[in-house]
Design a protein around this motif. Sequence first.
Motif, PDB file in Angstrom:
ATOM      1  N   ASP A  19      17.213  12.211  66.706  1.00 27.79           N
ATOM      2  CA  ASP A  19      16.145  11.153  67.297  1.00 27.79           C
ATOM      3  C   ASP A  19      15.133  10.768  65.733  1.00 27.79           C
ATOM      4  O   ASP A  19      15.252  11.600  65.118  1.00 27.79           O
ATOM      5  CB  ASP A  19      15.432  11.530  68.373  1.00 27.79           C
ATOM      6  CG  ASP A  19      15.860  11.756  69.645  1.00 27.79           C
ATOM      7  OD1 ASP A  19      17.057  10.992  69.939  1.00 27.79           O
ATOM      8  OD2 ASP A  19      15.541  12.536  70.480  1.00 27.79           O
ATOM      9  N   PHE A  20      14.615   9.389  66.094  1.00 23.78           N
ATOM     10  CA  PHE A  20      13.737   9.133  64.744  1.00 23.78           C
ATOM     11  C   PHE A  20      12.472  10.059  64.494  1.00 23.78           C
ATOM     12  O   PHE A  20      12.358  10.564  63.678  1.00 23.78           O
ATOM     13  CB  PHE A  20      13.283   8.073  65.271  1.00 23.78           C
ATOM     14  CG  PHE A  20      12.469   7.045  64.107  1.00 23.78           C
ATOM     15  CD1 PHE A  20      12.722   7.555  62.824  1.00 23.78           C
ATOM     16  CD2 PHE A  20      11.617   6.322  64.197  1.00 23.78           C
ATOM     17  CE1 PHE A  20      11.925   7.076  61.591  1.00 23.78           C
ATOM     18  CE2 PHE A  20      10.839   5.626  63.351  1.00 23.78           C
ATOM     19  CZ  PHE A  20      11.017   5.910  62.096  1.00 23.78           C
ATOM     20  N   ARG A  80      20.233  -1.518  61.610  1.00 22.51           N
ATOM     21  CA  ARG A  80      19.132  -1.721  62.547  1.00 22.51           C
ATOM     22  C   ARG A  80      19.298  -0.558  63.495  1.00 22.51           C
ATOM     23  O   ARG A  80      20.253   0.078  63.824  1.00 22.51           O
ATOM     24  CB  ARG A  80      19.519  -3.291  63.247  1.00 22.51           C
ATOM     25  CG  ARG A  80      19.216  -4.423  62.609  1.00 22.51           C
ATOM     26  CD  ARG A  80      19.636  -5.746  63.317  1.00 22.51           C
ATOM     27  NE  ARG A  80      18.683  -5.872  64.452  1.00 22.51           N
ATOM     28  CZ  ARG A  80      17.637  -6.626  64.041  1.00 22.51           C
ATOM     29  NH1 ARG A  80      17.538  -7.108  62.732  1.00 22.51           N
ATOM     30  NH2 ARG A  80      16.563  -6.722  65.076  1.00 22.51           N
ATOM     31  N   TRP A  81      18.092  -0.302  64.086  1.00 27.29           N
ATOM     32  CA  TRP A  81      18.113   0.551  65.342  1.00 27.29           C
ATOM     33  C   TRP A  81      19.027   0.094  66.501  1.00 27.29           C
ATOM     34  O   TRP A  81      18.921  -1.169  66.716  1.00 27.29           O
ATOM     35  CB  TRP A  81      16.606   0.932  65.571  1.00 27.29           C
ATOM     36  CG  TRP A  81      16.039   1.849  64.258  1.00 27.29           C
ATOM     37  CD1 TRP A  81      15.231   1.289  63.436  1.00 27.29           C
ATOM     38  CD2 TRP A  81      16.096   3.075  64.101  1.00 27.29           C
ATOM     39  NE1 TRP A  81      14.519   2.107  62.676  1.00 27.29           N
ATOM     40  CE2 TRP A  81      14.973   3.213  63.044  1.00 27.29           C
ATOM     41  CE3 TRP A  81      16.380   4.245  64.864  1.00 27.29           C
ATOM     42  CZ2 TRP A  81      15.086   4.623  62.560  1.00 27.29           C
ATOM     43  CZ3 TRP A  81      16.265   5.441  64.426  1.00 27.29           C
ATOM     44  CH2 TRP A  81      15.385   5.649  63.316  1.00 27.29           C
ATOM     45  N   PRO A  82      19.639   1.002  67.364  1.00 32.14           N
ATOM     46  CA  PRO A  82      19.509   2.570  67.083  1.00 32.14           C
ATOM     47  C   PRO A  82      20.333   3.093  66.299  1.00 32.14           C
ATOM     48  O   PRO A  82      20.324   4.239  66.075  1.00 32.14           O
ATOM     49  CB  PRO A  82      19.797   2.709  68.682  1.00 32.14           C
ATOM     50  CG  PRO A  82      20.438   1.817  69.090  1.00 32.14           C
ATOM     51  CD  PRO A  82      20.014   0.457  68.433  1.00 32.14           C
ATOM     52  N   LYS A  85      19.679   5.655  63.167  1.00 35.16           N
ATOM     53  CA  LYS A  85      19.512   6.994  63.233  1.00 35.16           C
ATOM     54  C   LYS A  85      20.362   8.026  62.552  1.00 35.16           C
ATOM     55  O   LYS A  85      20.094   9.024  62.178  1.00 35.16           O
ATOM     56  CB  LYS A  85      19.462   7.607  64.832  1.00 35.16           C
ATOM     57  CG  LYS A  85      20.750   7.464  65.443  1.00 35.16           C
ATOM     58  CD  LYS A  85      20.829   7.739  67.051  1.00 35.16           C
ATOM     59  CE  LYS A  85      22.447   7.899  67.407  1.00 35.16           C
ATOM     60  NZ  LYS A  85      22.354   7.855  69.120  1.00 35.16           N
ATOM     61  N   TYR A 146       5.937  -0.626  69.209  1.00 30.61           N
ATOM     62  CA  TYR A 146       7.217  -0.597  69.052  1.00 30.61           C
ATOM     63  C   TYR A 146       7.780  -1.516  68.051  1.00 30.61           C
ATOM     64  O   TYR A 146       6.906  -2.582  67.800  1.00 30.61           O
ATOM     65  CB  TYR A 146       7.884  -1.187  70.443  1.00 30.61           C
ATOM     66  CG  TYR A 146       7.668  -0.115  71.557  1.00 30.61           C
ATOM     67  CD1 TYR A 146       8.692   0.947  72.133  1.00 30.61           C
ATOM     68  CD2 TYR A 146       6.587  -0.279  72.352  1.00 30.61           C
ATOM     69  CE1 TYR A 146       8.356   1.847  72.744  1.00 30.61           C
ATOM     70  CE2 TYR A 146       6.370   0.651  73.193  1.00 30.61           C
ATOM     71  CZ  TYR A 146       7.423   1.852  73.650  1.00 30.61           C
ATOM     72  OH  TYR A 146       7.185   2.394  74.591  1.00 30.61           O
ATOM     73  N   LEU A 149      13.445  -5.515  68.198  1.00 36.73           N
ATOM     74  CA  LEU A 149      15.019  -5.325  67.860  1.00 36.73           C
ATOM     75  C   LEU A 149      15.358  -6.695  68.006  1.00 36.73           C
ATOM     76  O   LEU A 149      16.390  -6.955  67.415  1.00 36.73           O
ATOM     77  CB  LEU A 149      15.685  -4.210  68.755  1.00 36.73           C
ATOM     78  CG  LEU A 149      15.077  -2.779  68.665  1.00 36.73           C
ATOM     79  CD1 LEU A 149      16.075  -1.797  69.437  1.00 36.73           C
ATOM     80  CD2 LEU A 149      15.163  -2.156  67.316  1.00 36.73           C
ATOM     81  N   LYS A 158      12.007  -0.293  69.356  1.00 34.85           N
ATOM     82  CA  LYS A 158      11.974   1.228  68.942  1.00 34.85           C
ATOM     83  C   LYS A 158      10.531   1.652  68.874  1.00 34.85           C
ATOM     84  O   LYS A 158       9.693   1.149  67.993  1.00 34.85           O
ATOM     85  CB  LYS A 158      12.641   1.293  67.494  1.00 34.85           C
ATOM     86  CG  LYS A 158      12.638   2.679  66.703  1.00 34.85           C
ATOM     87  CD  LYS A 158      13.847   3.322  67.583  1.00 34.85           C
ATOM     88  CE  LYS A 158      13.483   4.741  67.113  1.00 34.85           C
ATOM     89  NZ  LYS A 158      12.471   5.611  67.662  1.00 34.85           N
TER      90      LYS A 158
END
Length: 383
Positions: A19-20, A80-82, A85, A146, A149, A158
């Motif tokens: 996880d971040f 880009r997230w996700p 990670k 956040y 995204l 995120k």
Amino acid sequence: MSRRRSFLRSFSGASISIDFFGESRRRMREDLEAAPLPSSVEREELAAAGFVGVEKEGWSRMLPELMVDIIGRVEASEERWPLRKNVVSCACVCRRWREITTGVVGSTKDTGKITFPSSLKQPGPTDLPIQCFIKRNKKNSTFYLYLSLTQTFMDKGKFLLAARRFRRGYRTEYMISLDADDLSQGSNAYMGKLSSDFLGTHFTIYDSRPPYDGAKASSSRASRRFASKRISPQVPAGNFEIGQVAYKFNLLKSRGPRRMHSTLLCSDGETTRENDLNKLANATKSASSSIVLKNKAPRWHEHLQCWCLNFHGRVTVASVKNFQLVAAADPSQPGAAVEEETVLLQFGKVGDDLFTMDYREPLSAFQAFAICLTSFGTKLACE
């Protein structure tokens, strides 16, 4: 061979889904450190079987060119997230991987990407702002930041930071943390705080880390309690003042939005050169290390009979909390009027408890979030 199997089992049991800001990174490190080393005979057997780098330091012994190539490919494919990670996972392998990963990723100012927790205190990009949004929970006076995204207001985003409002006698404080479930000042996730005066018109922003070498922490009683709970002597503990936000009084109750200005101590987010360090350490805090911001003046719309600002579609609900900050013009510098038109931070309402926050250089996500928190709450003397 039983020890060989236990070694492989303990090594393969380490989680690589990181996880971040979660606990997976810590568990992976503990699993690697707890893995028993094989004997010399077992190492020869493993090498003959094709296993390479069976020691705990095996990951750090890879060729630097190979490591840069691997991390560079991950960085290029996970923008880009996700999915990003996986870049964080590379930095969690060992110290050498972390150093190379941070070098490949670069700073937020250069790339416009938020990757690590340290990115939250780095200046944003110059060209395009980083788009974020804030969710408010009125029941527990908590605010969540956040990273957007998508271009819509409906994505989950995120998670970056959380803040909670506390009453400290006649003052109000916002504790800012990386952990949405632990917003205490003694937590490892503690990032800083925002403190207001009795009227809620003057705010001071504190950072948990010193903005420059030689910076002195606040001498408040809360800061002394926090310093007494230091977890590591290598990490400076305390609250270091990095900025102030003030709202102007409106005693005549004239029509118009809130008027505010902010003074912030800015950092380039990179290793500071010796001459720049001397400027930052100067007690007078010269203009080269600080910036003064003011709210952009809105215009009165005769047809709508209201004050208007162009938020370029990022704000949809009229609110006294909405604002845009620009750099205050310096008459001694040519072209200051042009720079004043560049919006460095904008904040506005799009739902009952949903607000957008867009920031760019020289502000960081932490500074922008702290400034936006000052807009919450009633300010009768300013409206």
